[in-house]
Design a protein around this motif. Structure first.
Motif, mmCIF file in Angstrom:
data_model
loop_
_atom_site.group_PDB
_atom_site.id
_atom_site.type_symbol
_atom_site.label_atom_id
_atom_site.label_comp_id
_atom_site.label_asym_id
_atom_site.label_seq_id
_atom_site.Cartn_x
_atom_site.Cartn_y
_atom_site.Cartn_z
ATOM 1 N N LEU A 1129 -82.738 44.833 19.766
ATOM 2 C CA LEU A 1129 -81.119 45.573 19.528
ATOM 3 C C LEU A 1129 -80.659 45.795 20.990
ATOM 4 O O LEU A 1129 -79.402 45.798 21.213
ATOM 5 N N PHE A 1130 -81.495 45.992 22.112
ATOM 6 C CA PHE A 1130 -81.133 46.369 23.369
ATOM 7 C C PHE A 1130 -80.297 45.050 23.864
ATOM 8 O O PHE A 1130 -79.293 45.011 24.536
ATOM 9 N N LYS A 1131 -81.112 43.694 23.555
ATOM 10 C CA LYS A 1131 -80.475 42.286 24.167
ATOM 11 C C LYS A 1131 -79.388 42.265 23.260
ATOM 12 O O LYS A 1131 -78.382 41.385 23.884
ATOM 13 N N GLU A 1132 -79.240 42.577 22.119
ATOM 14 C CA GLU A 1132 -78.102 42.316 21.269
ATOM 15 C C GLU A 1132 -76.663 42.872 21.954
ATOM 16 O O GLU A 1132 -75.676 42.498 22.151
ATOM 17 N N SER A 1133 -77.004 44.275 22.265
ATOM 18 C CA SER A 1133 -76.090 45.097 22.836
ATOM 19 C C SER A 1133 -75.725 44.665 24.277
ATOM 20 O O SER A 1133 -74.483 44.610 24.852
ATOM 21 N N GLN A 1134 -76.554 44.071 24.872
ATOM 22 C CA GLN A 1134 -76.666 43.676 26.413
ATOM 23 C C GLN A 1134 -75.848 42.588 26.337
ATOM 24 O O GLN A 1134 -74.846 42.136 27.077
ATOM 25 N N ALA A 1135 -75.944 41.403 25.259
ATOM 26 C CA ALA A 1135 -75.038 40.317 25.397
ATOM 27 C C ALA A 1135 -73.860 40.436 25.047
ATOM 28 O O ALA A 1135 -72.870 39.871 25.503
ATOM 29 N N LEU A 1136 -73.305 41.467 24.281
ATOM 30 C CA LEU A 1136 -72.179 41.811 24.294
ATOM 31 C C LEU A 1136 -71.343 42.268 25.422
ATOM 32 O O LEU A 1136 -70.289 42.017 25.559
ATOM 33 N N GLY A 1137 -71.915 43.353 26.034
ATOM 34 C CA GLY A 1137 -71.723 43.790 27.373
ATOM 35 C C GLY A 1137 -71.609 42.528 28.392
ATOM 36 O O GLY A 1137 -70.466 42.423 28.995
ATOM 37 N N VAL A 1138 -72.303 41.821 28.719
ATOM 38 C CA VAL A 1138 -72.357 40.674 29.446
ATOM 39 C C VAL A 1138 -71.069 39.719 29.249
ATOM 40 O O VAL A 1138 -70.227 39.344 29.910
ATOM 41 N N LYS A 1139 -70.612 39.398 27.986
ATOM 42 C CA LYS A 1139 -69.684 38.733 27.461
ATOM 43 C C LYS A 1139 -68.322 39.493 27.946
ATOM 44 O O LYS A 1139 -67.502 38.555 28.448
ATOM 45 N N SER A 1140 -68.296 40.619 27.571
ATOM 46 C CA SER A 1140 -67.126 41.348 28.026
ATOM 47 C C SER A 1140 -66.691 41.368 29.641
ATOM 48 O O SER A 1140 -65.620 41.103 29.975
#
Length: 1251
Positions: A1129-1140
């Motif tokens: 879950l942490f990495k999924e949220s992290q991936a969205l942040g990185v993309k943005s």
């Protein structure tokens, strides 16, 4: 009395060696102590030795005004009251003879270890002291009766007593406020100026005069009184050896008194009469002038304090401790009914032995950081090596050690050498030995001067008068730097070979460097000067043999041209000038026979490199003085010249041989991109320096869109080791990493220059071109053989003692190889189907390194554990030739010496070591340490670095204005910056690697839920505070020194690097703290707590909390498996942040680039410069650069060859463009086309026009 000692508390109101000496006695007596210190003294030994230490003027950040804290009587008295101090020892200087200070202490109930304030005042005013001396029949130098009111009165008195006379300030001391007048005219001329100077120096303009005796000696009597009328003398000291009225060498017994013991009897009796008359208390010195011709003695003054030279008296009276006597007297004043020591505690008999009957002789020499040939100018700086000889007859009074900084704010006395022997002759010999064998290397000091004094016939005969040094001839075996040029530094060959991110330094062109040394008959690796582009000017005090090699430039000795690539005799007193390199090539080398013996090795080398080694860790500046070795020519020695066939040619367009790899394959770059890279003629950028040569050319054709976990750019990789001479691709910019470059980082490396072709790199000039041709490792070894033949040929020429123009040109200058396409992967171990073993790639990294890579481009603790285990296997085999292993995230770089082991043999060993490992290391336990670092989160220093970046580099970016808020956004954290900081200190970190620069640690949080990611700042910062903690990619780092950097900063801690190895957790040979698999804990502290810890760290007092631990892979894997869902879950949220954030950064970066291009366009269209006048003489740019400042204007007339016309900026350095001798007398008529501040110029472009 022991109990009484412990009831006291002693404050030492001083610094330096005297503070250390006083504290030593206090510690022996078990008296609690308090030290005071100013900002620049915070790490000095006296601060460490005391039980308590208090800062003076802690809120004053100006080092000049802060240094005056030792004179702040009120502040020191306040400290005494706050800390419960009962005794104050003032030492000498500062407030030691200050009446107000002594009075303030008395009023505060604190005992001043010295005489009463009234005594200080009376004896401090020389006219009053003389009046008292007259009362007790102490003979005076003929002179005025009291202070002089006018110059007429002064002339009248002088005419009566006879010339020459001394005009003296009544409040002066130490030779200050004293002038010698040889006739009435001089007296009238100097009278008022002496009054004014006395007023300025001492706030008292009173002056008097005395007869001046040209053959005078200075002898003093050490006295001690109980303040009740009882006093004793402790013998005499002769202090006749003085420079500028300041004592340099002191001894006892006096050589004069040995011949005239009757004079000693009279002098000591006179001194005691004076002490008894004033009821003197504590230690003091009564000083006398003795006329060597008539043996008459005259009272000069009384110093109401402990003298600098008191150890001489102690050395000849074993068991005597004058400081202890002062402490005992002070306690007696506080605690006894009479207020002083009883007479039976001060007995005269032990000190009454006549001078000619004593069985010990002692001599003290004062060592100052000052330059004797520059009028004793103070020489502040870093002491790079301090080592005193050890002998039972030698006493050292010192406050210095290796790494001590001598500041310009205080007296430059750094230590005193005190020798004792049965006879004066033996004492002199011992002093010569002590001065010869003790080492205080750094800025200039007077040790050679002191040794020359001790070797002189006058001193040996005991015939030194107070004027002896006025005419003493001293010639140092040294050279002065008159101008350092652009960047002239001390280098040796091959430099450092340690690894751990410690730059190797050494010459950029080792071929020319070694040849220069061979021409002067040094060992080829001996330290010499590397001169970059703009030459230096040197003054040689003694004859020396030199040679200048490298790129062609004008070399003169006393204005006369001399040839390069030959040995040259420089006469004593001659000036050597090395001009600007105006053609091709970039560096010249100047070797001096015998090298520079007082430049010490640091971490195995004398090379200058990023604050390490060399002279003061920096390039040479005007005013530097470098001691020389045995540099003189032999009698009838023939100078040597190399034939032209042995002198390399430096072209503008270079072909440099390299080996593919480690990353020039289609995993990183397309096949077309690889071909294009090697077919391109890359242009050398003006932004090049000793850390790296930046290359300009077409963008690389990447085979991937990003670097994955290594970073957002395709050039990014998970950090790995770098080979020396590798072409490191930073974004889209290739950078050839050179002598001062990093040895580890997060960028791919395309190819690596063959070791034997690295000399060419040192001659690459901004604006020149370079094309890389690939060769095999076997061909690289051929180059090594050819170079060996070149140096053998050079040695033959030198040993034959005559030039041999017929020597055929060596193949090193003519051998060519065609470009050879090759796979940088020299071996791949593919795992068997179904095996859990990772894939292993062995990549070629030049001819002296192999990069071993594990698995995919992912951060994996299991892969890192495998690397750790592999290195254990390698070390067990003790492979000859391997000199360093550089482990990192998923790889290790194996550095080796190809002359000791071949690439193929090493590869076989590495493959065998890897295959000997078990399939899995899941049950392995590694020994480790858990080390706690204090950290200030979101600290002001990191914020200041960002503010500077926004003002000077880039105002808008996804990571601005706050790196911490960016990290929160980039990792999808709903709690913002506070949550980011919480996560960043929640987990312990594992040290994956130590390297890059100065043993910088690469850290990864052990808890995957705390592994924040962030991009590197683009462009990087030019400034990062030491100890800053930041993130790039998944990896955190602690900056070991102040430096540029691109990591996202979130706090500041103590650096894991201590340059001089101070402290329990460091050492001189290992100034770094961390090692792979250490576990780091970041413990938040306040800013005040951090500052205190930093002060202790710099002083070598900080002790890190270090706990022995193990790191169990089984426990780690079990922990990670148990939180797998949370990690997902942490990495999924992290991936969205990185993309943005990546999208936002692309937009902001494009905007910034557009603004830069628009500004450049405006600058070009705004060109209003004149056309080039073909009839005018022109000064042209010698390299590709930018115009930093224009220092002339039309109409200016050139007055000197050294007039600076324009300052260029290249290699992150200012380059002065001087007019040159040929243009003296000409006038500036205009500038070249497009020349304005900020404009780019190429090599050969016209800068200034003159007629």
């Amino acid at each position: 009395m022991a109990a009484s000692f412990q009831q006291q508390k002693l404050l030492v109101a001083n610094r330096g060696e005297i503070a250390v000496r006083i504290l030593r006695t206090a510690r022996r007596l078990h008296i609690p102590t308090v030290a005071i210190y100013t900002r620049t003294d915070a790490t000095s030994p006296h601060v460490l030795l005391a039980d308590e230490a208090v800062a003076l003027r802690p809120d004053d950040h100006d080092p000049v005004s802060n240094s005056r804290g030792y004179l702040d009587a009120e502040a020191i008295v306040d400290i005494c009251e706050e800390r419960g101090v009962t005794l104050v020892h003032p030492g000498y200087g500062f407030l030691s003879e200050n009446t107000q200070f002594a009075s303030l202490l008395r009023d505060a109930g604190v005992t001043f270890l010295g005489p009463r304030p009234e005594t200080i005042q009376t004896m401090g005013l020389k006219h009053e002291a003389k009046a008292l001396a007259i009362e007790v029949y102490v003979p005076l130098v003929p002179g005025s009766d009291g202070l002089l009111e006018s110059e007429d009165e002064a002339v009248k008195v002088a005419n009566k007593i006879g010339y020459p006379i001394m005009l003296k300030s009544t409040a002066g001391g130490g030779g200050m406020g004293l002038v010698i007048c040889r006739n009435a005219e001089e007296l009238r001329t100097r009278f008022h100026s002496t009054q004014e100077r006395a007023t300025s120096l001492f706030k008292n303009g009173g002056v008097f005069l005395e007869r001046y005796y040209p053959h005078a000696r200075h002898v003093e009597i050490q006295v001690f009184g109980n303040g009740l009328g009882h006093a004793i003398h402790l013998g005499e000291r002769e202090c006749s050896v003085q420079r500028r009225h300041q004592k340099v060498i002191e001894e006892t017994p006096s050589p004069f008194m040995v011949k005239h013991p009757d004079v000693f009897e009279k002098m000591s009796a006179a001194a005691l009469r004076l002490c008894q008359r004033i009821k003197y208390a504590s230690a003091g010195t009564v000083e006398f002038l003795v006329d060597d011709d008539s043996q008459e003695m005259f009272f000069l003054e009384m110093n109401t304090r402990l003298q600098v030279e008191h150890p001489v008296t102690e050395a000849t009276n074993p068991g005597l401790d004058i400081v202890e006597l002062m402490i005992r007297q002070g306690i007696a004043e506080r605690e006894t009914r009479d207020g002083g020591l009883f007479p039976d505690k001060l007995e005269q008999e032990p000190f009454s032995v006549p001078p000619d009957q004593r069985n010990l002789h002692a001599i003290e020499a004062r060592v100052y950081c000052e330059n004797p040939v520059a009028q004793f100018k103070p020489s502040p700086g870093v002491l790079q090596h301090v080592e005193f000889m050890k002998a039972e007859w030698l006493r050292i009074e010192s406050w210095i050690e290796t790494g001590t900084t001598v500041t310009p704010y205080f007296d430059p006395l750094v230590c005193k050498l005190v020798v004792t022997a049965p006879t004066r002759e033996e004492a002199i010999a011992r002093m010569q030995q002590a001065l010869s064998e003790s080492k205080v290397f750094g800025p200039p000091n007077n040790m050679a001067y002191l040794k020359a004094i001790c070797e002189s016939d006058v001193f040996k005969a005991g015939n030194a008068m107070t004027t002896f040094l006025d005419t003493f001839a001293f010639t140092p075996r040294a050279m002065d730097v008159l101008s350092g040029g652009l960047e002239t530094s001390v280098q040796d060959y091959p430099g450092r070979r340690i690894g751990m991110g410690i730059p190797r330094g050494g010459p950029m062109d080792p071929l020319a460097f070694r040849a220069a040394n061979m021409l002067v008959k040094n060992d080829p690796g001996t330290e010499a000067l590397e001169i970059t582009l703009v030459g230096c000017r040197l003054l040689f005090h003694v004859p020396a043999v030199i040679a200048v090699t490298g790129a062609a430039t004008k070399v003169t000795v006393n204005g006369e041209d001399v040839e390069m690539w030959r040995s040259v005799v420089v006469p004593a007193g001659a000036k050597v000038s090395v001009g600007t390199i105006k053609g091709t090539g970039f560096r010249a080398y100047l070797a001096v026979r015998g090298g520079f013996p007082e430049i010490p090795e640091h971490l195995g080398s004398k090379s200058t490199s990023i604050g390490l080694g060399g002279y003061q860790g920096r390039a040479l500046h005007a005013g530097d003085t470098i001691a020389l070795g045995a540099c003189s020519p032999l009698e009838d020695e023939q100078m040597l010249a190399l034939p032209s066939t042995l002198i390399p040619v430096y072209p503008a367009d270079w072909v440099v041989y390299c080996l593919s790899g480690p990353h020039s394959d289609e995993e990183f770059v397309t096949a077309e991109g690889v071909r294009e890279f090697f077919s391109t003629r890359w242009k050398v950028s003006a932004s090049s320096n000793r850390m790296g040569i930046r290359l300009e050319g077409p963008p690389l054709k990447w085979a991937r869109e990003t670097g994955g976990e290594g970073g957002s750019h395709p050039s990014n990789v998970l950090d790995n080791g770098y080979a020396f001479g590798t072409i490191n691709v930073n974004g889209d910019t290739p950078v050839l990493l050179t002598n001062d470059g990093p040895d580890m980082g997060g960028y791919m490396c395309f190819c690596t220059v063959a070791t034997e072709d690295l000399w060419k790199v040192g001659q690459l000039r901004p604006g020149s071109t370079i094309q890389f041709h690939r060769i095999s490792v076997e061909q690289a070894m051929e180059l090594a053989t050819v170079r060996q033949r070149y140096f053998a040929g050079l040695e033959d020429v030198i040993s034959s003692k005559e030039s041999t123009p017929g020597v055929p040109p060596p193949a090193i200058f003519s051998q060519t190889f065609t470009d050879l396409s090759q796979d940088p992967k020299i071996h791949v171990v593919e795992p068997a189907v179904g095996s859990v073993r990772p894939r292993v790639i062995f990549r070629q990294a030049g001819d002296s390194a192999i990069l071993v890579e594990y698995g995919e481009m992912k951060l994996d603790f299991n892969l890192r554990a495998r690397i750790h285990a592999l290195e254990g296997k390698i070390r067990q085999r003790d492979v000859k030739g391997i000199w360093s292993l550089a482990p990192c995230i998923r790889s290790t770089m194996v550095h080796y010496d190809p002359s000791a082991i071949s690439q193929s043999d090493l590869l076989a060993i590495l493959v065998d070591a890897e295959t000997s490992l078990p399939d899995t290391l899941a049950d392995t336990v590694f020994p480790a340490r858990r080390i706690t670092f204090p950290i200030v989160l979101d600290d002001r220093w990191s914020k200041e670095a960002l503010e500077k970046y926004m003002r000077s580099t880039r105002a808008e970016a996804a990571y601005l204005p706050s790196n911490i808020e960016y990290l929160a956004n980039n990792n999808g954290l709903e709690g913002g910056g506070e949550e980011a900081l919480r996560l960043l200190v929640k987990s312990e970190y594992l040290v994956f690697a130590v390297g890059f620069y100065m043993a910088c640690p690469f850290l990864v949080p052990i808890d995957p839920r705390c592994r924040l990611v962030g991009q590197k700042m683009n462009p990087s910062r030019t400034y990062t505070p030491r100890g800053a903690v930041g993130i790039a990619g998944l990896v955190a780092a602690i900056y070991p020194i102040e430096s540029p950097g691109g990591y996202q900063l979130y706090g500041r801690t103590l650096p894991p690097w201590q340059t001089w190895g101070k402290g329990r957790d460091f050492g001189p040979d290992q100034p770094w703290l961390l090692q792979p698999f250490d576990q780091v804990v970041l413990e938040p502290v306040t800013e005040a707590q951090y500052i205190e810890a930093e002060t202790q760290f710099d002083a070598g007092r900080y002790v890190f909390k270090i706990e022995e631990r193990n790191f169990s892979m089984a426990e780690y894997n079990k922990f990670v498996a148990g939180i797998a869902d949370e990690v997902r879950l942490f990495k999924e949220s992290q991936a969205l942040g990185v993309k943005s954030e990546e999208a936002r950064e692309r937009e902001l970066f494009s905007k910034w680039l557009a603004q830069k291009q628009e500004a450049l366009k405006e600058a070009e269209t705004g060109d209003d410069s004149t056309e080039v006048d073909e009839t005018a003489e022109s000064v042209v740019s010698s390299l590709t650069a930018s115009v930093w400042k224009i220092k002339c204007k039309p109409g200016d007339v050139i007055k000197s060859s050294e007039d600076v016309l324009i300052i260029l900026e290249a290699m992150k350095t200012e380059v002065n463009v001087e007019a040159g001798e040929e243009n003296v007398g000409r006038a500036v008529v205009g500038f070249g086309k497009g020349i304005k501040e900020g404009a780019a110029v190429g090599s050969g472009d016209v800068l200034v026009m003159l007629k």
